[in-house]
Scaffold this motif. Structure first.
Motif, PDB file in Angstrom:
ATOM      1  N   ARG A   1      42.448  36.603  33.401  1.00 16.60           N
ATOM      2  CA  ARG A   1      42.453  36.817  32.000  1.00 16.60           C
ATOM      3  C   ARG A   1      41.254  37.396  31.757  1.00 16.60           C
ATOM      4  O   ARG A   1      40.104  36.937  32.509  1.00 16.60           O
ATOM      5  CB  ARG A   1      42.571  35.666  31.205  1.00 16.60           C
ATOM      6  N   GLY A   2      40.932  38.265  30.844  1.00 17.65           N
ATOM      7  CA  GLY A   2      39.695  39.048  30.584  1.00 17.65           C
ATOM      8  C   GLY A   2      39.095  38.509  29.434  1.00 17.65           C
ATOM      9  O   GLY A   2      38.174  39.005  28.763  1.00 17.65           O
ATOM     10  N   HIS A   3      39.389  37.243  28.775  1.00 17.43           N
ATOM     11  CA  HIS A   3      38.914  36.380  27.806  1.00 17.43           C
ATOM     12  C   HIS A   3      37.321  36.343  27.677  1.00 17.43           C
ATOM     13  O   HIS A   3      36.817  36.099  29.114  1.00 17.43           O
ATOM     14  CB  HIS A   3      39.548  35.305  27.333  1.00 17.43           C
ATOM     15  N   PHE A   4      36.707  36.542  26.762  1.00 22.69           N
ATOM     16  CA  PHE A   4      35.123  36.218  26.805  1.00 22.69           C
ATOM     17  C   PHE A   4      34.513  35.416  25.684  1.00 22.69           C
ATOM     18  O   PHE A   4      33.415  34.936  25.641  1.00 22.69           O
ATOM     19  CB  PHE A   4      34.307  37.780  27.264  1.00 22.69           C
ATOM     20  N   LEU A   5      35.343  35.704  24.379  1.00 20.44           N
ATOM     21  CA  LEU A   5      34.815  34.957  23.208  1.00 20.44           C
ATOM     22  C   LEU A   5      35.110  33.599  23.207  1.00 20.44           C
ATOM     23  O   LEU A   5      34.212  32.807  22.433  1.00 20.44           O
ATOM     24  CB  LEU A   5      35.185  35.762  21.843  1.00 20.44           C
TER      25      LEU A   5
ATOM     26  N   THR B   1      46.253  29.637  36.217  1.00 21.73           N
ATOM     27  CA  THR B   1      45.652  28.740  37.132  1.00 21.73           C
ATOM     28  C   THR B   1      43.977  28.919  37.217  1.00 21.73           C
ATOM     29  O   THR B   1      43.562  30.233  37.079  1.00 21.73           O
ATOM     30  CB  THR B   1      46.172  28.390  38.691  1.00 21.73           C
ATOM     31  N   THR B   2      43.389  28.094  37.243  1.00 26.12           N
ATOM     32  CA  THR B   2      41.869  28.069  37.390  1.00 26.12           C
ATOM     33  C   THR B   2      41.349  27.859  38.715  1.00 26.12           C
ATOM     34  O   THR B   2      40.146  27.696  39.017  1.00 26.12           O
ATOM     35  CB  THR B   2      40.973  27.363  36.111  1.00 26.12           C
ATOM     36  N   LEU B   3      42.295  27.473  39.482  1.00 30.59           N
ATOM     37  CA  LEU B   3      42.130  26.798  40.766  1.00 30.59           C
ATOM     38  C   LEU B   3      41.153  27.758  41.738  1.00 30.59           C
ATOM     39  O   LEU B   3      40.221  27.268  42.499  1.00 30.59           O
ATOM     40  CB  LEU B   3      43.085  26.223  41.784  1.00 30.59           C
ATOM     41  N   PHE B   4      41.324  28.962  41.863  1.00 29.92           N
ATOM     42  CA  PHE B   4      40.825  29.836  42.610  1.00 29.92           C
ATOM     43  C   PHE B   4      39.421  30.653  42.331  1.00 29.92           C
ATOM     44  O   PHE B   4      38.774  31.027  43.386  1.00 29.92           O
ATOM     45  CB  PHE B   4      41.903  30.854  42.998  1.00 29.92           C
ATOM     46  N   SER B   5      39.204  30.475  41.139  1.00 25.28           N
ATOM     47  CA  SER B   5      37.818  30.896  40.675  1.00 25.28           C
ATOM     48  C   SER B   5      36.944  30.338  39.781  1.00 25.28           C
ATOM     49  O   SER B   5      35.847  30.463  39.468  1.00 25.28           O
ATOM     50  CB  SER B   5      37.908  32.586  40.419  1.00 25.28           C
ATOM     51  N   GLY B   6      37.764  29.425  39.142  1.00 29.87           N
ATOM     52  CA  GLY B   6      37.273  28.673  37.755  1.00 29.87           C
ATOM     53  C   GLY B   6      37.569  29.448  36.661  1.00 29.87           C
ATOM     54  O   GLY B   6      37.314  28.802  35.514  1.00 29.87           O
ATOM     55  N   ARG B   7      38.195  30.426  36.625  1.00 25.76           N
ATOM     56  CA  ARG B   7      38.691  31.378  35.289  1.00 25.76           C
ATOM     57  C   ARG B   7      40.155  31.511  35.465  1.00 25.76           C
ATOM     58  O   ARG B   7      40.688  31.290  36.510  1.00 25.76           O
ATOM     59  CB  ARG B   7      38.052  32.654  35.079  1.00 25.76           C
ATOM     60  N   ALA B   8      40.879  31.426  34.142  1.00 24.17           N
ATOM     61  CA  ALA B   8      42.407  31.275  34.340  1.00 24.17           C
ATOM     62  C   ALA B   8      42.813  32.902  35.192  1.00 24.17           C
ATOM     63  O   ALA B   8      42.414  33.834  34.334  1.00 24.17           O
ATOM     64  CB  ALA B   8      42.906  31.218  32.941  1.00 24.17           C
ATOM     65  N   ALA B   9      43.717  32.584  35.745  1.00 17.00           N
ATOM     66  CA  ALA B   9      44.440  33.828  36.409  1.00 17.00           C
ATOM     67  C   ALA B   9      45.988  33.460  36.759  1.00 17.00           C
ATOM     68  O   ALA B   9      46.288  32.584  37.090  1.00 17.00           O
ATOM     69  CB  ALA B   9      43.646  34.430  37.709  1.00 17.00           C
TER      70      ALA B   9
ATOM     71  N   PRO C   1      45.244  32.865  46.480  1.00 11.89           N
ATOM     72  CA  PRO C   1      45.568  33.368  45.486  1.00 11.89           C
ATOM     73  C   PRO C   1      46.463  34.705  45.559  1.00 11.89           C
ATOM     74  O   PRO C   1      46.265  35.672  45.893  1.00 11.89           O
ATOM     75  CB  PRO C   1      44.039  33.994  44.670  1.00 11.89           C
ATOM     76  N   LEU C   2      47.814  34.086  45.078  1.00 10.96           N
ATOM     77  CA  LEU C   2      48.873  35.202  45.012  1.00 10.96           C
ATOM     78  C   LEU C   2      49.091  35.935  43.702  1.00 10.96           C
ATOM     79  O   LEU C   2      50.088  35.801  42.918  1.00 10.96           O
ATOM     80  CB  LEU C   2      50.064  34.320  45.550  1.00 10.96           C
ATOM     81  N   TRP C   3      48.063  36.745  43.173  1.00 10.40           N
ATOM     82  CA  TRP C   3      48.276  37.244  42.222  1.00 10.40           C
ATOM     83  C   TRP C   3      49.345  38.230  41.740  1.00 10.40           C
ATOM     84  O   TRP C   3      49.904  39.013  42.439  1.00 10.40           O
ATOM     85  CB  TRP C   3      47.033  38.033  41.738  1.00 10.40           C
ATOM     86  N   CYS C   4      50.047  37.844  40.679  1.00 14.04           N
ATOM     87  CA  CYS C   4      51.101  38.575  40.259  1.00 14.04           C
ATOM     88  C   CYS C   4      51.536  38.565  38.854  1.00 14.04           C
ATOM     89  O   CYS C   4      51.516  37.311  38.263  1.00 14.04           O
ATOM     90  CB  CYS C   4      52.476  38.241  40.965  1.00 14.04           C
TER      91      CYS C   4
END
Length: 346
Positions: free
Chosen positions: A180-184, A265-273, A318-321
C-alpha cells in the motif's frame, strides 16, 4: 492525457514489482507503447547502474524509475525482542540464531547518491511510494524535464501529492497487489476500492488520475476510463509473463490459489501489502501485534524465507498478487499490454 504527459502511445503504466522483474519486462512494455517501470528501491547503487544500462540499451522509449521515500523509524531493542519472541518457534524449526540477524534493512529511501546516479539518464518519469521525497531532491528530478508521479490511497493523499509537486497521481485501490502506498495515515480502514477512489480523486484533484488495483482485463481498463481515469497502472497481470523473474514457488502459489485467497499483511516488511495467503500469515494472522516498523520486519522474515525456500516451501515468502488477475503464461509483456488496451478509447 497521460499519453501526452509521458509521451507514450497507450495510457498504461506497468506497475513496478520488486523481486519479480528487471529491466527486460519494463522494456517490453515500453516497446508496446506503454510506460515500463523499473523498481529501484531495493537495488544497490551498482545494481541500479547495471539495470539502467540494460534498460537504456533495450528501449529508446520513455520509462519510469520507481523509488521509496519513507521516513526511516527507529528499530528499538524492545521492538526487536517482541518480534523475535513471536517468531521464536520458527527460528527453532529452521535452526536460525537470533544473533545472526542484523539491524540493517534492505529498503532505503531515495537519497542524493541515487539522484547523482540517475541524473545522466534523465528518465521521462520518476515515481514514488509513500509520498514524495524532500523538496531539494524533487527539484533536481524536475530540473531534468522529468515528470513525477506518486501513489495515493485516499483522496486526501491525492490532494497532498498534487499540491506538493506530483504531475499525476496513482489512485491505488484496496484490490492492488504489493505494498500500500499510504503515507498520511496508517489507518487501513480509510482505504477504498479502486472504482470508489478513482471517482473521488477525479472529482477533487486537478492533476491526471491513474487507476491502480484489480485491473486485469481490457474491460477493467475500459471501465476505469468511464470513471474518469486518465490511464491505468497494472501489475499482477504481468506476474506470469515471459519476461517476469517471478520465482517458481511464487508462480506455483499464484496458480494454486483459490478465489479470494489474498490478504493485506504487515508480516513481511512492517507495512501493509497484498499477497497470497501462506503459512506464516495463517498461523500468526496477517496483521499481528508486535510487527516492527517498515522496513525492519523483513530482516527476520527474510532469514526464515531463505531457509524455507531452500527446502522448497513458500510459507515465509512474500507472494505479492492483486485480488484480480488473469492467468497469462507463455506470453510477452508487450502482448499483455496490447490486450489490456484494446478497449481504451483514444
Amino acid at each position: 492525457m497521460i499519453r501526452t504527459l509521458f509521451d507514450i502511445s497507450v495510457a498504461l503504466i506497468q506497475a513496478p514489482m520488486a523481486g519479480v522483474q528487471d529491466a527486460n519486462l519494463a522494456a517490453s512494455v515500453c516497446e508496446a507503447g506503454g510506460l515500463g517501470s523499473l523498481p529501484c528501491a531495493m537495488l544497490s547503487n551498482q545494481q541500479l547502474i547495471e539495470q539502467l544500462e540494460l534498460l537504456s540499451r533495450s528501449t529508446s522509449k520513455p520509462y519510469n524509475l520507481n523509488f521509496f521515500c519513507h521516513s526511516t523509524l527507529q528499530y528499538t531493542k524492545l521492538q526487536k525482542q517482541q518480534w523475535h519472541s513471536l517468531l521464536a518457534p520458527y527460528f527453532n524449526e529452521y535452526a536460525i540464531a537470533e544473533s545472526s540477524l542484523t539491524d540493517e534493512a534492505s529498503r532505503q529511501p531515495i537519497n542524493q547518491s541515487v539522484i547523482d546516479i540517475i541524473a545522466p539518464y534523465k528518465p521521462a518519469v520518476v515515481s514514488f511510494h509513500f509520498g514524495l521525497p524532500a523538496p531539494s531532491l524533487l527539484e533536481q528530478i524536475k530540473s531534468w524535464g522529468t515528470k513525477v508521479i506518486s501513489t495515493a490511497t485516499t483522496v486526501e493523499e491525492a490532494k497532498w501529492l498534487a499540491d506538493n509537486g506530483a504531475d499525476a497521481v496513482i489512485a491505488q485501490g484496496l484490490e492492488a497487489g504489493g505494498h500500500r502506498g499510504h503515507f498520511l495515515s496508517m489507518d487501513l480502514s480509510l482505504h477504498k476500492s479502486t472504482a470508489e477512489l478513482v471517482q473521488e480523486c477525479v472529482a477533487h484533484v486537478s492533476v491526471p488520475i491513474i487507476a491502480a488495483g484489480g485491473i486485469a482485463t481490457e474491460d477493467d481498463v475500459a471501465h476505469m476510463q468511464t470513471l474518469g481515469a486518465s490511464g491505468v497502472q497494472v501489475g499482477s497481470a504481468y506476474l506470469l509473463c515471459n519476461e517476469a523473474t517471478t520465482s517458481k514457488l511464487h508462480r506455483d502459489a499464484i496458480l494454486a490459489q483459490q478465489k479470494d485467497s489474498t490478504a493485506l499483511t504487515t508480516l513481511f516488511s512492517g507495512r501493509a501489502a497484498r499477497g497470497v495467503c501462506n503459512r506464516v500469515m495463517q498461523e500468526l494472522g496477517a496483521i499481528p501485534a508486535h510487527v516492527p516498523p517498515f522496513p525492519y520486519a523483513s530482516i527476520a522474515i527474510t532469514a526464515l524465507r531463505s531457509k524455507a525456500e531452500l527446502l522448497g516451501g513458500s510459507g515465509f515468502s512474500p507472494l505479492w498478487c492483486g485480488q484480480k488477475y488473469i492467468l497469462r503464461e507463455n506470453i510477452s509483456a508487450a502482448q499483455i499490454t496490447q490486450i489490456l488496451m484494446q478497449k481504451w478509447s483514444v
